[in-house]
Design a protein around this motif. Sequence first.
Motif, PDB file in Angstrom:
ATOM      1  N   ILE A  63      59.087  16.561  53.726  1.00  0.00           N
ATOM      2  CA  ILE A  63      58.631  15.248  53.269  1.00  0.00           C
ATOM      3  C   ILE A  63      59.099  14.217  54.287  1.00  0.00           C
ATOM      4  N   GLY A  64      58.295  13.200  54.500  1.00  0.00           N
ATOM      5  CA  GLY A  64      58.611  12.190  55.497  1.00  0.00           C
ATOM      6  C   GLY A  64      59.741  11.278  55.063  1.00  0.00           C
ATOM      7  N   ALA A  69      64.411   9.027  50.577  1.00  0.00           N
ATOM      8  CA  ALA A  69      65.481   8.251  49.942  1.00  0.00           C
ATOM      9  C   ALA A  69      65.735   8.701  48.506  1.00  0.00           C
ATOM     10  N   GLN A  70      64.683   9.021  47.777  1.00  0.00           N
ATOM     11  CA  GLN A  70      64.847   9.450  46.387  1.00  0.00           C
ATOM     12  C   GLN A  70      65.530  10.820  46.268  1.00  0.00           C
ATOM     13  N   TYR A  71      65.672  11.524  47.371  1.00  0.00           N
ATOM     14  CA  TYR A  71      66.302  12.846  47.375  1.00  0.00           C
ATOM     15  C   TYR A  71      67.733  12.830  47.910  1.00  0.00           C
ATOM     16  N   VAL A  76      72.820  15.746  48.716  1.00  0.00           N
ATOM     17  CA  VAL A  76      74.288  15.720  48.837  1.00  0.00           C
ATOM     18  C   VAL A  76      74.931  16.531  47.716  1.00  0.00           C
ATOM     19  N   ALA A  77      74.418  16.398  46.493  1.00  0.00           N
ATOM     20  CA  ALA A  77      74.986  17.132  45.350  1.00  0.00           C
ATOM     21  C   ALA A  77      74.801  18.640  45.490  1.00  0.00           C
ATOM     22  N   GLU A  93      69.111   7.678  59.136  1.00  0.00           N
ATOM     23  CA  GLU A  93      69.916   7.254  57.983  1.00  0.00           C
ATOM     24  C   GLU A  93      70.379   8.456  57.155  1.00  0.00           C
ATOM     25  N   LEU A  94      69.463   9.378  56.867  1.00  0.00           N
ATOM     26  CA  LEU A  94      69.829  10.566  56.097  1.00  0.00           C
ATOM     27  C   LEU A  94      70.761  11.470  56.905  1.00  0.00           C
ATOM     28  N   GLU A  95      70.518  11.577  58.198  1.00  0.00           N
ATOM     29  CA  GLU A  95      71.387  12.409  59.030  1.00  0.00           C
ATOM     30  C   GLU A  95      72.820  11.880  59.024  1.00  0.00           C
ATOM     31  N   GLU A  96      72.993  10.564  59.089  1.00  0.00           N
ATOM     32  CA  GLU A  96      74.342   9.970  59.023  1.00  0.00           C
ATOM     33  C   GLU A  96      75.004  10.267  57.681  1.00  0.00           C
ATOM     34  N   LEU A  97      74.233  10.164  56.601  1.00  0.00           N
ATOM     35  CA  LEU A  97      74.753  10.452  55.259  1.00  0.00           C
ATOM     36  C   LEU A  97      75.226  11.904  55.181  1.00  0.00           C
TER      37      LEU A  97
END
Length: 119
Positions: A63-64, A69-71, A76-77, A93-97
């Motif tokens: 998914i793009g 963001a909704q995932y 993480v969980a 952003e997701l990679e940093e998270l």
Amino acid sequence: MNKTLIIGASPNPSRYSYKAAHMLKRFNHDIVNVGIKNGAVAGVEIEKPGQIHTDIDTITLYIGPALQAQYHDYIVATKPKRVIFNPGTENAELEELLIKHNIEPVEACTLVLLSTGQY
């Protein structure tokens, strides 16, 4: 064999997530399909995001960035060892998270990794 969770699973044979599900099964990987479509892929039902799987080694994204963001909390969980960002899903952003949560981000193609023995 390590378990892979596919985010963006689709029963449409022309989608790369469909091809990846079948190739993962062909290489004897257990899979969990997660997506918004109904149906099954490679003999595994597609489930809605929600149930946290605690035995996932790899999440592979189909998914793009706009839908990712909704995932974030779900990923993480789940606590996978790595998340594969397939072409077109790269997201700084997701990679940093992920890095903050000791999850390895990998920008690669699941199909290529499997076919070259690097998965």
